[in-house]
Design a protein around this motif. Structure first.
Motif, PDB file in Angstrom:
ATOM      1  N   PHE A  28       0.679  -1.115  -0.014  1.00  0.00           N
ATOM      2  CA  PHE A  28       0.117   0.052  -0.183  1.00  0.00           C
ATOM      3  C   PHE A  28       0.947   1.258   0.065  1.00  0.00           C
ATOM      4  CE2 PHE A  28       0.454  -0.753   4.490  1.00  0.00           C
ATOM      5  CZ  PHE A  28       0.587   0.532   5.082  1.00  0.00           C
ATOM      6  N   VAL A  29       0.302   2.321  -0.346  1.00  0.00           N
ATOM      7  CA  VAL A  29       0.861   3.514  -0.404  1.00  0.00           C
ATOM      8  C   VAL A  29       0.520   4.521   0.440  1.00  0.00           C
ATOM      9  CG1 VAL A  29       1.448   5.420  -2.354  1.00  0.00           C
ATOM     10  CG2 VAL A  29       1.160   3.308  -3.266  1.00  0.00           C
ATOM     11  N   ALA A  30       1.197   5.244   0.984  1.00  0.00           N
ATOM     12  CA  ALA A  30       0.977   6.428   2.073  1.00  0.00           C
ATOM     13  C   ALA A  30       1.954   7.436   1.817  1.00  0.00           C
ATOM     14  CB  ALA A  30       0.865   5.769   3.344  1.00  0.00           C
ATOM     15  N   PRO A  31       1.664   8.741   2.495  1.00  0.00           N
ATOM     16  CA  PRO A  31       2.618   9.808   2.742  1.00  0.00           C
ATOM     17  C   PRO A  31       3.619   9.165   3.553  1.00  0.00           C
ATOM     18  CG  PRO A  31       0.420  10.436   2.726  1.00  0.00           C
ATOM     19  CD  PRO A  31       0.101   8.946   2.683  1.00  0.00           C
ATOM     20  N   CYS A  32       4.618  10.310   3.695  1.00  0.00           N
ATOM     21  CA  CYS A  32       5.653   9.974   4.629  1.00  0.00           C
ATOM     22  C   CYS A  32       5.418  11.061   5.814  1.00  0.00           C
ATOM     23  CB  CYS A  32       7.206  10.098   4.211  1.00  0.00           C
ATOM     24  SG  CYS A  32       7.689   8.880   3.127  1.00  0.00           S
ATOM     25  N   ALA A  33       4.659  12.075   5.353  1.00  0.00           N
ATOM     26  CA  ALA A  33       4.281  13.421   6.298  1.00  0.00           C
ATOM     27  C   ALA A  33       3.238  14.101   5.754  1.00  0.00           C
ATOM     28  CB  ALA A  33       5.524  13.993   6.418  1.00  0.00           C
ATOM     29  N   THR A  36       4.740   7.932   9.140  1.00  0.00           N
ATOM     30  CA  THR A  36       6.143   7.062   9.419  1.00  0.00           C
ATOM     31  C   THR A  36       6.257   6.142  10.322  1.00  0.00           C
ATOM     32  OG1 THR A  36       7.287   8.794  10.090  1.00  0.00           O
ATOM     33  CG2 THR A  36       7.608   8.607   7.886  1.00  0.00           C
ATOM     34  N   SER A  37       5.731   6.433  11.552  1.00  0.00           N
ATOM     35  CA  SER A  37       5.995   5.745  12.760  1.00  0.00           C
ATOM     36  C   SER A  37       5.244   4.637  12.959  1.00  0.00           C
ATOM     37  CB  SER A  37       5.760   6.755  14.228  1.00  0.00           C
ATOM     38  OG  SER A  37       4.491   7.340  14.037  1.00  0.00           O
ATOM     39  N   PHE A  38       3.989   4.381  12.401  1.00  0.00           N
ATOM     40  CA  PHE A  38       3.206   3.280  12.657  1.00  0.00           C
ATOM     41  C   PHE A  38       3.830   2.055  11.858  1.00  0.00           C
ATOM     42  CE2 PHE A  38       1.856   4.526   8.239  1.00  0.00           C
ATOM     43  CZ  PHE A  38       1.212   3.255   7.800  1.00  0.00           C
ATOM     44  N   VAL A  39       4.629   2.663  10.569  1.00  0.00           N
ATOM     45  CA  VAL A  39       5.332   1.432  10.088  1.00  0.00           C
ATOM     46  C   VAL A  39       6.422   0.595  11.069  1.00  0.00           C
ATOM     47  CG1 VAL A  39       6.816   1.010   8.067  1.00  0.00           C
ATOM     48  CG2 VAL A  39       4.915   2.283   7.799  1.00  0.00           C
ATOM     49  N   ASN A  40       6.932   1.608  11.843  1.00  0.00           N
ATOM     50  CA  ASN A  40       7.868   1.194  12.724  1.00  0.00           C
ATOM     51  C   ASN A  40       7.181   0.227  13.670  1.00  0.00           C
ATOM     52  OD1 ASN A  40       9.012   3.934  11.760  1.00  0.00           O
ATOM     53  ND2 ASN A  40      10.740   2.636  12.275  1.00  0.00           N
ATOM     54  N   GLY A  41       6.109   0.631  14.259  1.00  0.00           N
ATOM     55  CA  GLY A  41       5.288  -0.040  15.224  1.00  0.00           C
ATOM     56  C   GLY A  41       4.945  -1.318  14.788  1.00  0.00           C
ATOM     57  N   LEU A  42       4.680  -1.441  13.397  1.00  0.00           N
ATOM     58  CA  LEU A  42       4.153  -2.699  12.856  1.00  0.00           C
ATOM     59  C   LEU A  42       5.365  -3.548  12.316  1.00  0.00           C
ATOM     60  CD1 LEU A  42       1.050  -1.301  10.945  1.00  0.00           C
ATOM     61  CD2 LEU A  42       1.026  -2.531  13.126  1.00  0.00           C
TER      62      LEU A  42
END
Length: 563
Positions: free
Chosen positions: A454-459, A475-481
């Protein structure tokens, strides 16, 4: 302050700052640095006016193009190294992007590589003669690692007199040398690394070279700025909340945040070392998707799992790369699009970039669909991530600031407010909650009917204004997951097209604040010309798939720009 040294932190910082400039040969020093009003964009033609035609040719090449020349003997390692040392020197003077420059050592290493090639008639490795820059977390022999701390100057992570300060090298540094890379500089970071802008008390603020009104991002901001200036074809940063992806996005670069355990972190300096609920990861940034792939694939060829106990034994999987290309070619790729995370809306340039990529996917016959994860799941994951950053109550970073007595940069004060450290039960509770959120997201993904990425902004913004990086949620949710993600540059801000949506109604006070930046009275055109990028997020350990998609999108966007 260190009792063995009576100098003030200001004097120590000034001396180090001057030492960085002194490492630049006099012939490469600029007589005049233009103001931002005189020259907003210092990349491309501006910086190239100070280079020879041959240096321009070399430094305009991406990593793949360079190794094609150096591994065939068409270019010597020395001439390539010298060209990038020169351009990096110019870049630092324009935007403050270096912490260390060790050009003499780099040229000596390049000379040895040329001798190797002359003797053996072949390159030393897949990165033979390729200059590689490093974020100032990597330990390189004979070179300071300060991470922006005044108290770490001339020490080993703040320990004065430790012999490792002159001899120790990180595992990836050893691997890069064995692969034939030429290491020549270390790049700027925000003190503590926990900031979406790059600022410290040694070198000051690192600016975005494409638009010097804006931030270069953080915490791998020096890497982003240097590569955008053409002072490096590619390098390595780290990411625990967006620190590879944010600088990649703000500077119009490709950057990979791999799954934890894919690339070696052994022997690197860090903040909060020992916090293992959400690991910081190391990954490459480069001017092309092929450059990111080259660096990733080369490191994996060194079998880092034999030397770093946290690296999984997963070599580069050419079959996964090929399968992905086949899915794209046969119009079987399913790409989700996250247009709004429910907390903060992307600015108009980001919305346009999302639309552009949707069109690319749709025109190719592949499927684009709306990505709508469980309500508030991103916010919940980010909240848990921030809890992990505060397990020790800020003791680690407070200790390092106290070494010199230097003040904290304002953006850091909100991260480490005074609070008690977590106990074992609290850490276990956070770990359980993270696992539950990861399972919830996995279940959603499995329910999308075969979503590949999936595509998302970085900010929410193309690049942050100084002091206004107020939201890390994209961005932080990607790290948490713990998902891999690769940044793809899409377009640039166009003040004539990216106008404020007068009908938009903010969903929160934070959203209202961030949207208000578009209506600022001090410079309503401040974002004009800034790069606009998006991230492609994939399933764990599917870096090959992500990079194949990134290369495809890079090619499609180039076709669209010339049509």
């Amino acid at each position: 302050m260190d009792s063995t040294d009576d100098a003030s932190w200001q004097k120590l910082a000034a001396a180090k700052r001057e030492a960085i400039l002194d490492s630049i040969p006099a012939k490469w020093r600029l007589a005049n640095i233009p103001t931002v009003d005189e020259q907003r964009n210092v990349t491309g033609a501006y910086i190239e006016q100070f280079l020879s035609p041959k240096e321009v040719e070399i430094t305009q090449a991406d990593s793949v193009g360079i190794v094609e020349k150096t591994t065939s003997g068409a270019w010597s390692a020395v001439e390539v190294a010298e060209a990038f040392c020169h351009r990096a020197s110019l870049g630092h003077q324009l935007v403050n992007c270096l912490h260390e420059a060790f050009f003499d050592a780099a040229l000596a290493d390049a000379k040895e590589l040329d001798a190797w090639y002359a003797e053996h008639g072949k390159p030393k490795g897949p990165l033979h003669g390729l200059p590689v820059s490093l974020k100032d977390q990597f330990h390189v022999r004979g070179v300071d690692t300060t991470m922006g701390y005044v108290g770490w100057i001339d020490s080993f992570q703040g320990q004065k007199g430790d012999p490792r300060s002159k001899t120790f090298e990180s595992e990836m540094v050893r691997e890069l040398r064995a692969l034939g890379a030429v290491l020549y500089c270390k790049t700027a970071v925000p003190t503590t690394l926990m900031c979406g802008e790059t600022v410290n008390n040694i070198i000051g603020y690192t600016w975005n070279p494409t638009n010097r009104h804006l931030s270069c991002g953080g915490s791998s901001g020096g890497e982003g700025a240097l590569i955008a200036l053409g002072g490096s074809p590619g390098g390595f940063g780290t990411d625990i909340g967006g620190s590879i992806r944010i600088p990649s996005a703000f500077n119009g670069l490709f950057g990979l945040r791999p799954t934890s355990g894919r690339l070696p972190y052994e022997g690197m300096a860090n903040s909060m070392d020992g916090q293992n609920s959400v690991l910081s990861v190391v990954g490459p940034l480069a001017s092309s998707a092929g450059g990111v792939k080259l660096l990733t694939k080369s490191i994996l060829s060194a079998e880092p799992w034999l030397h770093d106990p946290l690296v999984a034994e997963i070599p580069w999987r050419a079959d996964l790369e090929a399968q992905t290309k086949d899915r794209i070619a046969s119009s079987q790729l399913n790409v989700g699009f996250l247009d709004h995370d429910g907390a903060v809306a992307p600015h108009p340039p980001l919305k346009r970039a999302l639309s552009l990529l949707r069109d690319v996917v749709a025109r190719s016959g592949n499927k684009a669909f709306d990505w709508q994860p469980p309500a508030s799941s991103h916010e919940a994951v980010t909240a848990l991530l921030i809890k992990t950053w505060n397990y020790d109550g800020g003791a680690d970073v407070r200790k390092d600031f106290a070494l010199s007595g230097e003040p904290w940069a304002p953006p850091l004060l909100d991260v480490w407010k005074e609070r008690p450290p977590a106990d074992g039960a609290g850490i276990a509770e956070t770990n359980r909650a993270l696992r539950a959120r990861r399972k919830e997201y996995l279940d959603y993904w499995n329910g999308t009917g075969g979503g590949d990425v999936f595509v998302a902004p970085c900010a929410p913004f193309a690049a942050a204004r100084p002091g206004r990086f107020d939201y890390i949620g994209y961005t932080s949710f990607v790290n948490g997951l713990d998902l891999p993600s690769v940044v793809v540059p899409v377009t640039t801000v166009d003040k004539g097209v990216d106008v404020v949506d007068a009908g938009y109604r903010p969903v929160s006070e934070l959203d209202k604040k961030i949207q208000s930046d578009l209506k600022s009275t001090d410079d309503p055109e401040i974002y004009d010309g800034a790069p606009v990028s998006l991230q492609i997020v994939g399933r764990r350990y599917q870096e090959e798939k992500l990079l194949a998609i990134a290369e495809w999108l890079e090619g499609e966007l180039k076709k669209a720009s010339v049509s």
